[in-house]
Scaffold this motif. Structure first.
Motif, short mmCIF file in Angstrom:
data_model
loop_
_atom_site.label_atom_id
_atom_site.label_comp_id
_atom_site.label_asym_id
_atom_site.label_seq_id
_atom_site.Cartn_x
_atom_site.Cartn_y
_atom_site.Cartn_z
N PHE A 21 0.84 -1.20 0.00
CA PHE A 21 0.00 0.00 0.00
C PHE A 21 0.88 1.26 0.00
O PHE A 21 0.73 2.15 -0.83
N ALA A 22 1.82 1.28 0.92
CA ALA A 22 2.61 2.50 1.12
C ALA A 22 3.49 2.83 -0.09
O ALA A 22 3.75 4.02 -0.35
N ILE A 23 3.93 1.82 -0.81
CA ILE A 23 4.87 2.09 -1.91
C ILE A 23 4.28 3.06 -2.94
O ILE A 23 4.99 3.89 -3.50
N ALA A 24 2.97 2.97 -3.15
CA ALA A 24 2.34 3.87 -4.14
C ALA A 24 2.50 5.32 -3.69
O ALA A 24 2.65 6.23 -4.52
N HIS A 25 2.53 5.50 -2.38
CA HIS A 25 2.63 6.87 -1.85
C HIS A 25 4.06 7.39 -1.95
O HIS A 25 4.30 8.59 -1.80
N ALA A 26 5.00 6.50 -2.20
CA ALA A 26 6.39 6.94 -2.40
C ALA A 26 6.71 7.11 -3.89
O ALA A 26 7.65 7.82 -4.23
N LEU A 27 5.93 6.47 -4.78
CA LEU A 27 6.31 6.47 -6.20
C LEU A 27 5.39 7.27 -7.11
O LEU A 27 5.75 7.51 -8.26
N VAL A 28 4.23 7.64 -6.64
CA VAL A 28 3.29 8.36 -7.51
C VAL A 28 3.38 9.86 -7.26
O VAL A 28 3.44 10.29 -6.11
N ASN A 29 3.41 10.62 -8.34
CA ASN A 29 3.35 12.08 -8.19
C ASN A 29 1.88 12.52 -8.26
O ASN A 29 1.30 12.59 -9.34
N PRO A 30 1.30 12.87 -7.11
CA PRO A 30 -0.13 13.21 -7.13
C PRO A 30 -0.39 14.58 -7.75
O PRO A 30 -1.53 14.92 -8.04
N ASP A 31 0.69 15.34 -7.96
CA ASP A 31 0.51 16.69 -8.53
C ASP A 31 0.83 16.73 -10.03
O ASP A 31 0.89 17.82 -10.61
N ALA A 32 1.05 15.55 -10.62
CA ALA A 32 1.37 15.53 -12.06
C ALA A 32 0.19 16.12 -12.84
O ALA A 32 -0.96 15.97 -12.44
N LYS A 33 0.52 16.77 -13.97
CA LYS A 33 -0.54 17.42 -14.78
C LYS A 33 -1.58 16.40 -15.20
O LYS A 33 -2.77 16.63 -15.11
N LYS A 34 -1.09 15.24 -15.69
CA LYS A 34 -2.03 14.17 -16.06
C LYS A 34 -1.86 13.08 -15.01
O LYS A 34 -0.73 12.68 -14.71
N LYS A 35 -2.98 12.62 -14.46
CA LYS A 35 -2.91 11.60 -13.41
C LYS A 35 -2.06 10.41 -13.86
O LYS A 35 -2.34 9.82 -14.91
N PRO A 36 -1.03 10.03 -13.10
CA PRO A 36 -0.22 8.88 -13.53
C PRO A 36 -1.01 7.57 -13.41
O PRO A 36 -1.91 7.47 -12.56
#
Ligand SMILES: Cc1ncc(COP(=O)(O)O)c(C=O)c1O
Length: 395
Positions: free
Chosen positions: A108-123
């Motif tokens: 679960f936590a790994i997504a919070h380390a690898l995803v940029n939630p502020d990216a222009k287009k949702k990753p």
């Protein structure tokens, strides 16, 4: 909804076992039969002998704070296991290994380390469908868009990579792979991991392999992501993380102990997040875990039970193939919820409807529907009895 409250949670449905409770809320299990719980993937085998003694010998560790990364001797024991199990040339316990309180929280936590939630287009975060539901919850809450890789019988349940567009790959943060797979039993081969690594290099994303069923297999020992990576000359395991657990291998789901290993840059990043979330494993449990990674005798004994259970189930069931890995049978049925309810009411058996492990794709199709998941976790006799009872279910 309060404007200051996290809205992403609203996108998640109830967890599969909550849904199951609701499904069975008006149902009564056949009172003339003893109940068999084949719903949860919880190994129910005797405690390995070293657990009690190791715990007793290290009980004073409860009076100390443990380190987030893990204290000696656990990271070294994990690195040694990785080298023995996968023939890795090298893996540095101080920079390439982290301990986890079971893989669930780490996945679960790994997504919070690898995803940029502020990216222009949702990753995108890619995942198999059906899947261990944590991947989906992690992707959504981290601010990513889950991208479902269908796993269907036609392709031996391998998550299909070739239908993904270049544009989608380009916008992918990372891919979850589950091998051996819960729930389908599919196991990634060298070609699959190699192809994924090529795509990761080409499109700049990461791979997180959930290998917590690695020690439960029918014939060939499953390959690991890190071993394939190093075999291709990626000695630093660049772009790769793998996770594994003592829950299945050692039948210690209550110990809550797992590992994360791979690319030192990703490990450093994840470790920073974990130092804030406070995911350190209590010291006495770390000692038990170090023993468990160092002993293969109990693991071989468990494997024999799972193999015998699978054989016993399929001997009675009389059709279908034994899965390549895991202790799950992924059984095709007409209507998964109706079958699960009938199994409960008629045969006092709890199973998980496959659709609870899947998500709907853009066409509204749930790749888990039309299957039930049967967990063979209660030993050989119960496995045979399960098959006999399921044969009698009428929907
Ligand atoms: C595919 C998969 N990954 C991870 C886990 C988490 O296991 P744990 O947190 O006990 O290590 C499970 C547990 O059922 C699982 O099925």
């Amino acid at each position: 909804m309060d404007k200051l409250i996290q809205p992403r949670l609203e996108k998640l449905g109830a967890y599969p076992f909550e849904r199951l409770k609701k499904l069975f809320s008006g149902a009564i299990a056949n009172p003339t039969l003893s109940h068999i719980d084949a719903g949860a993937g919880e190994p129910r085998l005797p405690l390995p002998e070293f657990v009690q003694d190791t715990l007793n010998a290290n009980i004073s560790g409860f009076s100390k704070y443990p380190a987030t990364r893990g204290n000696a001797p656990l990271p070294q024991a994990i690195a040694d296991w990785l080298k023995r199990r996968y023939g890795l040339a090298d893996i540095d316990p101080s920079t390439q290994v982290l301990t986890a309180n079971g893989t669930r929280e780490a996945l679960f936590a790994i997504a919070h380390a690898l995803v940029n939630p502020d990216a222009k287009k949702k990753p995108y975060v890619m995942m198999p469908n059906p899947m261990y539901q944590i991947y989906y919850g992690a992707a959504v809450t981290a601010g990513a868009e889950p991208y479902l890789l269908p796993c269907v019988a036609k392709h031996d349940f391998a998550p299909v990579l070739d239908e993904v567009s270049t544009e989608t790959w380009q916008n992918t943060a990372f891919v979850y792979v589950c091998s051996p797979s819960n729930p389908t039993g599919w196991v990634a081969n060298r070609d699959y991991y190699t192809r994924l690594l090529e795509l990761a290099d080409k499109h700049d994303f990461y791979i997180v392999a959930d290998e917590c069923y690695s020690e439960i297999y029918w014939q060939d020992k499953p390959l690991g992501l890190l071993e394939v990576a190093q075999g291709l000359g990626r000695v630093d395991c660049e772009r790769c993380l793998m996770m594994n657990s003592l829950s299945k291998r050692s039948a210690l789901p209550g110990l809550r102990s797992g590992l994360i290993a791979g690319d030192a840059n990703l490990i450093a990043r994840f470790s920073k997040l974990r130092s804030y979330t406070g995911a350190a494993t209590p010291l006495p449990l770390q000692y038990v875990a170090a023993e468990a990674w160092s002993d293969e005798v109990h693991v071989a004994r468990h494997l024999q039970v799972y193999r015998d259970s699978l054989k016993a189930f399929f001997d009675v069931w009389g059709q279908g193939d034994i899965p390549a890995g895991s202790f799950f049978v992924w059984l095709p049925v007409e209507n998964d919820e109706a079958f699960a309810t009938a199994a409960y009411e008629q045969q006092a058996v709890t199973l998980l409807p496959g659709s609870y492990l899947g998500a709907e794709d853009s066409d509204g199709y749930n790749a888990g529907s039309g299957f039930v998941r049967v967990a063979l976790v209660d030993g050989v006799e119960k496995a045979a009895e399960l098959a006999a009872r399921l044969k009698k279910v009428r929907v």
